[in-house]
Design a protein around this motif. Sequence first.
Motif, PDB file in Angstrom:
ATOM      1  N   ASN A  52       1.097  -1.468   0.058  1.00  0.00           N
ATOM      2  CA  ASN A  52       0.014  -0.067   0.005  1.00  0.00           C
ATOM      3  C   ASN A  52       0.447   1.098  -0.345  1.00  0.00           C
ATOM      4  O   ASN A  52      -0.133   2.208   0.105  1.00  0.00           O
ATOM      5  CB  ASN A  52      -0.872  -0.084   1.401  1.00  0.00           C
ATOM      6  CG  ASN A  52      -1.533  -1.140   0.746  1.00  0.00           C
ATOM      7  OD1 ASN A  52      -2.435  -1.764   0.734  1.00  0.00           O
ATOM      8  ND2 ASN A  52      -2.425  -1.513   2.570  1.00  0.00           N
ATOM      9  N   ASN A  60       1.197   6.956   2.617  1.00  0.00           N
ATOM     10  CA  ASN A  60       0.584   6.562   1.292  1.00  0.00           C
ATOM     11  C   ASN A  60      -0.840   7.503   1.858  1.00  0.00           C
ATOM     12  O   ASN A  60      -0.465   7.548   3.045  1.00  0.00           O
ATOM     13  CB  ASN A  60      -0.537   5.208   1.119  1.00  0.00           C
ATOM     14  CG  ASN A  60      -0.969   5.143   2.222  1.00  0.00           C
ATOM     15  OD1 ASN A  60      -1.333   5.471   3.279  1.00  0.00           O
ATOM     16  ND2 ASN A  60      -1.713   3.800   2.503  1.00  0.00           N
ATOM     17  N   LEU A 111       9.394   5.380  -5.980  1.00  0.00           N
ATOM     18  CA  LEU A 111       8.667   4.108  -5.406  1.00  0.00           C
ATOM     19  C   LEU A 111       9.968   3.211  -5.694  1.00  0.00           C
ATOM     20  O   LEU A 111       9.469   2.052  -5.398  1.00  0.00           O
ATOM     21  CB  LEU A 111       7.087   3.267  -5.942  1.00  0.00           C
ATOM     22  CG  LEU A 111       6.707   2.869  -4.668  1.00  0.00           C
ATOM     23  CD1 LEU A 111       6.167   3.610  -4.058  1.00  0.00           C
ATOM     24  CD2 LEU A 111       5.824   2.015  -5.692  1.00  0.00           C
ATOM     25  N   GLU A 115       2.854   4.276  -1.471  1.00  0.00           N
ATOM     26  CA  GLU A 115       2.994   5.234  -2.256  1.00  0.00           C
ATOM     27  C   GLU A 115       4.232   6.481  -2.931  1.00  0.00           C
ATOM     28  O   GLU A 115       4.382   6.483  -4.054  1.00  0.00           O
ATOM     29  CB  GLU A 115       1.376   6.423  -2.371  1.00  0.00           C
ATOM     30  CG  GLU A 115       0.537   5.327  -2.658  1.00  0.00           C
ATOM     31  CD  GLU A 115      -0.728   6.889  -2.316  1.00  0.00           C
ATOM     32  OE1 GLU A 115      -1.814   5.924  -2.598  1.00  0.00           O
ATOM     33  OE2 GLU A 115      -0.709   7.668  -1.742  1.00  0.00           O
ATOM     34  N   THR A 116       4.564   6.270  -1.730  1.00  0.00           N
ATOM     35  CA  THR A 116       6.291   6.777  -1.532  1.00  0.00           C
ATOM     36  C   THR A 116       6.924   6.131   0.148  1.00  0.00           C
ATOM     37  O   THR A 116       6.293   5.925   0.186  1.00  0.00           O
ATOM     38  CB  THR A 116       6.329   8.250  -1.497  1.00  0.00           C
ATOM     39  OG1 THR A 116       7.853   8.891  -2.461  1.00  0.00           O
ATOM     40  CG2 THR A 116       5.516   8.274  -0.329  1.00  0.00           C
TER      41      THR A 116
END
Length: 263
Positions: free
Chosen positions: A154, A213, A181, A156-157
């Motif tokens: 999950n 995220n 990522l 996102e970065t």
Amino acid sequence: MLSIFRQTNALLLVTLVAVLAVAGCNSNGTGVSPTRDYGLAGVVIEDANGDSAVVAVNLTVDGETFVHGTVKFSGETLPFDTVFDGLDSVYASRSLKGEFAGLSSALVERDGNRLIDSMTVVAVDSFAISSRTPAQDTLTPPWTVSLEWSGSANAETYVLASVKAAEAYTGTGYCEYVLNLANAGTFPPDAFLLPGAGEPDTGLYYLYVYAINGSPDSVLSHELLPVPLPSQEDPNVSDRNITGRFGTVMVALRDSIRVAVIQ
């Protein structure tokens, strides 16, 4: 219904129409007055280096802190606290470490018995640093350190953060986002050198990786993370009744290295 209206007198008809008109002008899908402007700023932080997870939310109405609302996360009502771990006027609580990792939870805000908004928050999962380069525990020129880590579901970065061991969780340190990522990143010399001097700032450093995220609020997370986030991500909450930002952060178990000058 038409036959009932035909049997009423004119006065009753006018009264009913007026009541219906008033009810229609003051209702919407959630029962919240459309004239109120609600704002949300929040974060969920799971830190493998601590003993608990933290949920913190700042709720506003018409630009002012809303102290009489109700905020629930994962079924738990978050108490309103004027001071919580250095944060002012937030709905916040601590839970068991790992309680939210990788899971979906409902975030619900109410104004009295009226629903402001309800959303599903999917938290980033736990992960770990897998390797460090250089492998030795003392850092020498060229003053760079690379880390690799397992992926976090999950996410996102990711964020790399370094700080003098004695200064962790004090609002200082080096922090940067990892591009694309990737599950690896490198600290530049600036993370370990005295500002503007080009000389090493010697001592023991803690090295962290965050999985992120959503859009965690940087003001709230500033007091709760080992090193503050590099910047505030864009708002990600936009509904008819409320706007703002919310996100989750997972901090992996830290690594460490000592910056030293070898004579």
